[in-house]
Design a protein around this motif. Sequence first.
Motif, short mmCIF file in Angstrom:
data_model
loop_
_atom_site.label_atom_id
_atom_site.label_comp_id
_atom_site.label_asym_id
_atom_site.label_seq_id
_atom_site.Cartn_x
_atom_site.Cartn_y
_atom_site.Cartn_z
N UNK A 32 0.82 -1.21 0.00
CA UNK A 32 0.00 0.00 0.00
C UNK A 32 0.86 1.26 0.00
N UNK A 33 2.09 1.16 0.51
CA UNK A 33 3.00 2.31 0.53
C UNK A 33 3.65 2.56 -0.83
N UNK A 34 3.36 1.71 -1.79
CA UNK A 34 3.87 1.93 -3.14
C UNK A 34 5.15 1.23 -3.49
N UNK A 35 5.66 0.39 -2.60
CA UNK A 35 6.85 -0.39 -2.95
C UNK A 35 6.48 -1.47 -3.94
N UNK A 36 7.38 -1.71 -4.87
CA UNK A 36 7.14 -2.77 -5.86
C UNK A 36 8.15 -3.92 -5.71
N UNK A 37 8.93 -3.86 -4.65
CA UNK A 37 9.84 -4.95 -4.33
C UNK A 37 9.98 -5.00 -2.81
N UNK A 38 10.00 -6.22 -2.27
CA UNK A 38 10.05 -6.40 -0.83
C UNK A 38 10.96 -7.56 -0.48
N UNK A 39 12.01 -7.27 0.26
CA UNK A 39 12.85 -8.32 0.81
C UNK A 39 12.11 -8.96 1.98
N UNK A 40 12.15 -10.28 2.07
CA UNK A 40 11.45 -10.99 3.13
C UNK A 40 12.42 -11.73 4.03
N UNK A 41 11.92 -12.12 5.20
CA UNK A 41 12.62 -13.05 6.08
C UNK A 41 11.67 -14.18 6.41
N UNK A 42 12.18 -15.41 6.37
CA UNK A 42 11.45 -16.59 6.80
C UNK A 42 12.25 -17.27 7.90
N UNK A 43 11.56 -17.81 8.91
CA UNK A 43 12.21 -18.27 10.13
C UNK A 43 12.10 -19.78 10.29
N UNK A 44 13.20 -20.39 10.74
CA UNK A 44 13.20 -21.84 10.91
C UNK A 44 12.16 -22.30 11.92
N UNK A 45 11.83 -21.46 12.89
CA UNK A 45 10.84 -21.81 13.90
C UNK A 45 9.40 -21.66 13.44
N UNK A 46 9.22 -21.14 12.21
CA UNK A 46 7.86 -20.89 11.70
C UNK A 46 7.62 -21.57 10.36
N UNK A 47 8.38 -22.62 10.07
CA UNK A 47 8.25 -23.26 8.76
C UNK A 47 6.83 -23.76 8.48
N UNK A 48 6.17 -24.45 9.41
CA UNK A 48 4.79 -24.88 9.11
C UNK A 48 3.85 -23.71 8.81
N UNK A 49 4.00 -22.63 9.57
CA UNK A 49 3.15 -21.46 9.35
C UNK A 49 3.46 -20.79 8.01
N UNK A 50 4.74 -20.67 7.69
CA UNK A 50 5.12 -20.09 6.40
C UNK A 50 4.56 -20.94 5.25
N UNK A 51 4.64 -22.27 5.41
CA UNK A 51 4.13 -23.17 4.36
C UNK A 51 2.61 -23.00 4.24
N UNK A 52 1.95 -22.92 5.36
CA UNK A 52 0.49 -22.73 5.36
C UNK A 52 0.09 -21.43 4.67
N UNK A 53 0.89 -20.36 4.88
CA UNK A 53 0.54 -19.03 4.38
C UNK A 53 1.15 -18.72 3.03
N UNK A 54 1.80 -19.67 2.42
CA UNK A 54 2.48 -19.41 1.15
C UNK A 54 1.53 -18.85 0.10
N UNK A 55 0.36 -19.43 -0.03
CA UNK A 55 -0.61 -18.93 -1.00
C UNK A 55 -1.03 -17.50 -0.72
N UNK A 56 -1.20 -17.17 0.55
CA UNK A 56 -1.58 -15.79 0.92
C UNK A 56 -0.46 -14.82 0.58
N UNK A 57 0.79 -15.23 0.84
CA UNK A 57 1.93 -14.37 0.50
C UNK A 57 1.97 -14.11 -1.00
N UNK A 58 1.81 -15.16 -1.78
CA UNK A 58 1.85 -15.02 -3.25
C UNK A 58 0.70 -14.13 -3.73
N UNK A 59 -0.46 -14.24 -3.09
CA UNK A 59 -1.61 -13.42 -3.48
C UNK A 59 -1.35 -11.95 -3.19
N UNK A 60 -0.74 -11.65 -2.05
CA UNK A 60 -0.42 -10.25 -1.72
C UNK A 60 0.58 -9.68 -2.71
#
Length: 294
Positions: A32-60
């Motif tokens: 919403x702030x107008x950025x067209x590129x975003x560096x992300x961080x993914x955490x070893x302690x949240x792998x199941x959650x990241x996997x679950x939310x992968x579709x939502x991340x791609x949609x955003x």
Amino acid sequence: MNVACGYTIPIMLFGIPPSPENHLKAMEIVGEAGFRALELELYDGLIPEHRRDLGKMKAILARYGMTVPSVMAVEEKMFSVNPQIKAKALQDFDALTDLIAELGSPLVAICGYMPPEIRPQGTELYVGGPPTAVSVGDDFSWPEFWNNAVDVVRQCAAIAKSKGLTLLIETRANDVFSSTDAVMNVLRESGADNVGVILDVAHVHAGKEYLALVIPKLGRLIRLVHLSDNDGTQAYHYPPGRGNIDFRAVIRSLKKIGYDGTLVVDTSCRMDNVVEEAVKARDYYQRLIDEVQA
């Protein structure tokens, strides 16, 4: 060159690590702030959650037309010499790189986090930053630790390569690899050909290395650049103008070596209107890109 939002902005908004819900919320805020590129961080302690939310991340990402130039795989125990801890870390890295490839990022990054064998004694200068002091036990062996670190980098590079990714190590003062020469050495000794560095100018400046020399020294190894400011005394991550880093000279040096990748707004300090300040920094860096000649 283009300018991306760094993950320091979500961390400043929601702490480290942001909850899975806040991770998604931060991605929305950045879009919403107008950025067209975003560096992300993914955490070893949240792998199941990241996997679950992968579709939502791609949609955003699709909704805002954002790309992901790089993802930091956050594994603070990765360089442990304990075989069981090391094996688990490499297994987690394998899982994280599956997600990173799905997000369309060509780059996976790691930091030289202090493992359990090296105990932090000093405080962080910014949230998520390395400690300012450490201690080791009487049985600590640098040769054993270094050889193990080279092997970890070698194995991570091989895992990354199997997913079509390039492995990066960030240049951070007070990390296990606390100088640009140390980063270059571990990459060279790994023997991998799909490796590079994140040039973090604030850390290099605070490490008393000359950016005018470091940029041509690293040359084609530079695959991503983190931009924030400080006065060279400590690795603070201020907005541009609050320190004495010559960003115009940095951009000129990067252009001279032919760098045409992403510059990341990497501000990390207490301030009001974090996102507004990130947008101001983005616009400042973009003006320099447009104005400065090699």
